[in-house]
Write a protein that holds these residues in place. Structure first.
Motif, PDB file in Angstrom:
ATOM      1  N   VAL A   1      -4.197  -3.662   8.944  1.00  0.00           N
ATOM      2  CA  VAL A   1      -2.886  -3.229   8.479  1.00  0.00           C
ATOM      3  C   VAL A   1      -3.064  -1.945   7.675  1.00  0.00           C
ATOM      4  O   VAL A   1      -3.981  -1.831   6.856  1.00  0.00           O
ATOM      5  N   ALA A   2      -2.209  -0.961   7.904  1.00  0.00           N
ATOM      6  CA  ALA A   2      -2.283   0.321   7.204  1.00  0.00           C
ATOM      7  C   ALA A   2      -0.989   0.578   6.450  1.00  0.00           C
ATOM      8  O   ALA A   2       0.085   0.098   6.842  1.00  0.00           O
ATOM      9  N   ASN A   3      -1.090   1.350   5.371  1.00  0.00           N
ATOM     10  CA  ASN A   3       0.073   1.702   4.551  1.00  0.00           C
ATOM     11  C   ASN A   3       0.574   3.086   4.931  1.00  0.00           C
ATOM     12  O   ASN A   3      -0.216   3.977   5.283  1.00  0.00           O
TER      13      ASN A   3
ATOM     14  N   ASP B   1       6.850   4.863  -0.703  1.00  0.00           N
ATOM     15  CA  ASP B   1       6.286   3.861   0.203  1.00  0.00           C
ATOM     16  C   ASP B   1       7.218   3.665   1.383  1.00  0.00           C
ATOM     17  O   ASP B   1       8.397   3.354   1.216  1.00  0.00           O
TER      18      ASP B   1
ATOM     19  N   THR C   1       4.338  -0.706   6.027  1.00  0.00           N
ATOM     20  CA  THR C   1       3.019  -0.902   6.625  1.00  0.00           C
ATOM     21  C   THR C   1       3.142  -0.916   8.141  1.00  0.00           C
ATOM     22  O   THR C   1       4.242  -1.011   8.695  1.00  0.00           O
TER      23      THR C   1
ATOM     24  N   SER D   1       0.849  -2.429  11.818  1.00  0.00           N
ATOM     25  CA  SER D   1      -0.240  -3.243  12.361  1.00  0.00           C
ATOM     26  C   SER D   1      -0.929  -2.474  13.483  1.00  0.00           C
ATOM     27  O   SER D   1      -0.274  -1.886  14.348  1.00  0.00           O
TER      28      SER D   1
ATOM     29  N   GLY E   1      -5.608   3.539   5.838  1.00  0.00           N
ATOM     30  CA  GLY E   1      -6.119   2.275   6.358  1.00  0.00           C
ATOM     31  C   GLY E   1      -7.618   2.319   6.499  1.00  0.00           C
ATOM     32  O   GLY E   1      -8.315   3.005   5.754  1.00  0.00           O
TER      33      GLY E   1
END
Length: 887
Positions: A726-728, A737, A740, A742, A770
């Protein structure tokens, strides 16, 4: 270095095709008119090789590859450090390494390290990798007498699986596992009741179409990788057991499969011509194969040229009596020329190029200029008296390469009196390292050939190479084809995104994020640092394909004053903090380029101070600024580039550093600096990079522009991030923000995002944080334009875009509303597709051009003309306000 809006121009390609179709057809027709085995070959060159040259380079000899040493992770034996040796192949977002120790290793993305591969395949006994197919073909356990089988692993990199290992010091490292069983044992095709097929030597063609290999005790074979059809072209009873007489083969096969060179020690040192009536096609029935093989010699042997004849002929200027061996055979594109290193027991090693009898080859060049916009002459926006541009025909269109005949390469040409046929420039604005080095699947600069089939792409690239049209074939292809005696280049600035960063600074009323944000400053510093390995590989690649070419790697000039100088409107809204950030970035980039040059033995040309006295914000005008381009909106990419006077200063600096010696004649030792590594960052970047221990990669993640409150899709291809992770997602400079995502099983991802209303319209940086494909922390980023929801007011300043081309800079609470030229004070506005197509169809290959293509007025009425003085005053006021706010 400015970011170009790349445009696929079908009309231009069609015009080019018609103009040079006869030349292309002539090349096709001549394919059957020349021969290596009838007539006497001619010499292109025969150069004595210095001890520093790469004639004994194992990577070039064994794998036809470049050297690339990186620390290998995932090795349990910690008694010594393991490093890669040879880069044996690369594909989309990965690199594969091999060497004499047999270890295979892989790296993904922008990694500086590699990871060991534990699989059933090794390269200890020899292997080839076919990037366009992702096939690894590996010889297994040949022993002393060459009794090895040939294993073929398909989708080799695609089927690797990441593993982790904890070492005794509790350090965790990554390695990869692969398929232990091959998809096919190629030698089993030729194993019969009374013969077990084994091999010791094999090689591929550069286009991955052909595989040539030896079957020990039988002879040499050529396999068509598309059909599997195999032809035996040489009977060879190899004796590997006789001390001192065992062969050490080096093989090359032309891209059409017609010619095969077998060189080395204790070999034939010959070029074989595979005609339709020689040798035999291997039957699929083992019984028939047994019958044929028992006959021993081939019924019809394939004709051959044995090098001993031309080498021992005193009338030939390749004269090298008693030649004992030849190394590193390399055919050109169509097989009509071959280069190699030759030796005997008394004379120095020579690097030689031969041309087949009756072969008409492209003339070699004395000088070829390549690189990006700082070599193409992007900043030369003046017109001749007749209104035509100084950009060369075929490069002067929206999204074109913009090669100016007044750029420094042409000044070098005139100074040293190179003739026009012997000097060319294929530099292209917006070029990155990939546009020089290319790949097996290169789709043109900016992907302009991506919609064409493989066959159409090859045809168009062939036409472009014949006619010296830049941007379609990789620049390396021109080096391979024309073997220039010398090249100059600038490259690297676009890889670290200097252009988009300048866009943001020039259009931001506040100090732009890369000068104001510690996070983004660290990201820029890391990007520059990590460009070292990529640039190093590029120089090694040029050396591999054209060892005799002298390379002059130019640094970048400082183009804007670093200090308290008055800039007016000619530098947009760039303030002193931003100027300092720009200057430090150029200095650090040049440190990296200098280190690459020293490591690879090429000549570094220091241009950093070449524009002193005429940089932006200084008295003389050597650089095109924002107010210089007037109303010509399509010229914004020319800003922050040297103009014609600036290129004169660059040419003078280059000539001075070469002591007025021609780049062809300059004493070029190619001495490599042992131990030279990537340089430490400048003090400006050091603190920002201390806590930034990540990989960074500038990527195109999303299509621009992005409309707030609308869905936009982030996309990345395979091998970008760790599968299943999972990456932000964040937007900078003030971090917002965005959620996220996948990661897919292949390491790619697709994610819809929405930019919230609170984000101000303007230039921002999108960052995906990530784990890399091999599990290391990584930031993928893109500098993007965010627009407001009102389609008539994309910068949200309350002024209609139709009357407000000056985007994004209305100062807060100023109450100022004005209409101005976008190129002076705002980011680029996309030209609609209809306008682009109309521009694209007009006189691309003639000296005359549509003046409207470069003289589009955003507002052509007299009111706008009368506003020019007012605009200048307003820009000056805004600049003073910004300077006072950020002192």
């Amino acid at each position: 270095m400015k970011k170009l809006i790349v445009h696929r121009n079908i009309a231009l390609l069609a015009t080019i095709s018609m103009v040079v179709l006869s030349l292309f057809m002539l090349n096709m027709a001549r394919a059957d008119s020349w021969s290596w085995t009838t007539g006497i070959p001619t010499t292109v060159y025969s150069d004595e090789v210095s001890p520093n040259d790469d004639w004994n380079n194992m990577c070039a000899s064994k794998f036809q590859s470049i050297r690339d040493q990186r620390k290998i992770e995932g090795v349990e034996d910690q008694s010594r450090q393991y490093n890669t040796e040879c880069l044996i192949g690369s594909g989309d977002n990965y690199q594969l390494f091999g060497g004499d120790d047999g270890k295979l290793a892989v790296s993904f993305g922008g990694e500086s390290n590699a990871h060991v591969i534990n699989s059933g395949a090794t390269c200890f006994y020899g292997c080839v990798y076919m990037p366009s197919r992702d096939y690894l073909i590996s010889i297994q356990s040949p022993g002393t007498y060459g009794d090895g089988k040939v294993f073929m692993f398909k989708d080799f990199v695609k089927r690797l699986h990441m593993q982790r290992i904890t070492l005794p010091n509790l350090r965790v490292e990554t390695y990869f596992t692969g398929e232990q069983s091959p998809d096919e044992i190629l030698t089993d095709r030729f194993t019969t009741d009374d013969f077990r097929s084994t091999t010791k030597y094999l090689q591929r063609s550069q286009n991955d179409k052909w595989l040539v290999f030896e079957l020990v005790g039988r002879g040499m074979y050529r396999m068509d990788m598309d059909t599997g059809q195999t032809v035996k072209f040489l009977y060879l009873k190899t004796n590997y057991s006789a001390p001192g007489s065992a062969p050490d083969m080096e093989i090359d096969v032309s891209n059409d499969g017609r010619n095969v060179a077998i060189f080395g020690r204790n070999t034939s040192n010959a070029i074989f011509e595979l005609t339709p009536d020689c040798g035999y096609t291997v039957p699929s029935d083992p019984a028939q194969l047994n019958t044929l093989e028992r006959q021993g010699q081939l019924t019809t042997e394939c004709p051959a040229l044995f090098l001993a004849a031309p080498m021992n002929d005193p009338a030939n200027n390749t004269y090298m009596p008693n030649m004992t061996a030849a190394y590193q055979p390399r055919f050109n594109d169509d097989g009509g020329e071959i280069s190699f290193y030759a030796s005997n027991s008394t004379d120095p090693i020579h690097h030689i190029s031969l041309r087949a009898a009756n072969y008409t080859a492209p003339e070699t060049l004395d000088y070829l200029a390549l690189g990006d916009s700082y070599s193409s002459g992007e900043g030369d926006i003046e017109n001749r008296e007749n209104g035509t541009s100084y950009y060369l025909p075929g490069t002067d269109y929206f999204g074109g390469c913009h090669i100016s005949e007044r750029s420094y390469p042409f000044l070098i040409k005139n100074h040293y009196h190179f003739s026009s046929p012997k000097m060319k420039s294929i530099a292209c604005s917006g070029a990155v390292t990939l546009d020089i080095g290319g790949s097996e699947k290169y789709l043109g600069q900016g992907g302009r050939l991506s919609k064409y089939s493989a066959e159409e792409r090859i045809t168009k690239q062939t036409i472009a190479k014949d006619a010296f049209i830049p941007g379609y074939a990789s620049q390396l292809e021109f080096i391979i084809k024309y073997k220039p005696a010398s090249i100059t280049m600038t490259i690297g600035g676009n890889d670290v995104k200097f252009g988009p960063i300048l866009d943001e600074c020039a259009h931001s009323f506040f100090t732009c994020s890369y000068a104001d944000s510690n996070q983004l400053r660290g990201l820029l510093g890391q990007t520059i640092k990590q460009s070292y390995g990529q640039l190093l590989s590029l120089i090694e690649l040029i050396h591999l394909h054209s060892p005799s070419t002298k390379i002059y790697y130019l640094g970048y000039p400082q183009f804007i004053s670093d200090g308290t100088a008055y800039c007016g409107a000619n530098a947009g809204l760039i303030d002193s903090n931003e100027r300092h950030m720009i200057a430090e970035g150029v200095t650090y980039m040049n440190k990296v380029i200098r280190s690459v040059a020293e490591k690879t033995g090429v000549v570094y040309i220091d241009l950093e101070d070449s524009l002193d006295g005429g940089k932006l914000c200084e008295s003389k005008g050597y650089v095109t600024g924002t107010s210089d381009i007037g109303f010509k909106t399509e010229l914004f990419s020319s800003t922050f580039h040297p103009n014609a006077q600036g290129h004169q200063k660059i040419a003078q600096t280059l000539i001075k550093q070469l002591a007025s010696v021609s780049p062809v004649d300059y004493p070029y030792s190619q001495t490599r600096e042992v131990g030279t590594n990537e340089p430490q960052p400048t003090e400006y970047f050091t603190n920002s990079m201390l806590g930034y221990n990540k990989l960074v990669r500038a990527k195109k993640l999303i299509s621009e522009p992005i409309i707030k409150r609308s869905n936009s899709t982030i996309v990345a291809s395979q091998y970008e991030l760790r599968p299943g992770s999972v990456a932000n997602i964040k937007l900078y400079s003030d971090p917002i923000d965005l959620g996220t995502l996948s990661v897919d099983n292949d390491g790619g991802f697709t994610k819809d995002i929405v930019i919230p209303e609170i984000v101000p319209a303007g230039i921002h940086t999108l960052v995906v944080s990530g784990e890399s494909y091999s599990g290391k922390p990584i930031d993928l980023y893109q500098i993007i334009e965010v627009r407001g929801t009102n389609p008539s007011d994309h910068d949200e300043d309350g002024i209609s875009d139709a009357t407000d081309p000056c985007a994004y800079i209305t100062p807060p609470n100023s109450g100022i509303a004005f209409s101005a030229v976008e190129d002076i004070c705002g980011p680029k506005i996309e030209v609609n597709s209809t306008s682009r197509q109309n521009v694209a169809t007009v006189n691309k290959l003639s000296d005359s051009r549509d003046k409207g293509e470069r003289n589009i007025l955003l507002n052509s009425n007299s009111l706008v003309i009368l506003l020019v003085p007012a605009i200048t005053i307003i820009m000056f006021v805004l600049y003073i306000i910004k300077r006072e706010l950020y002192k």
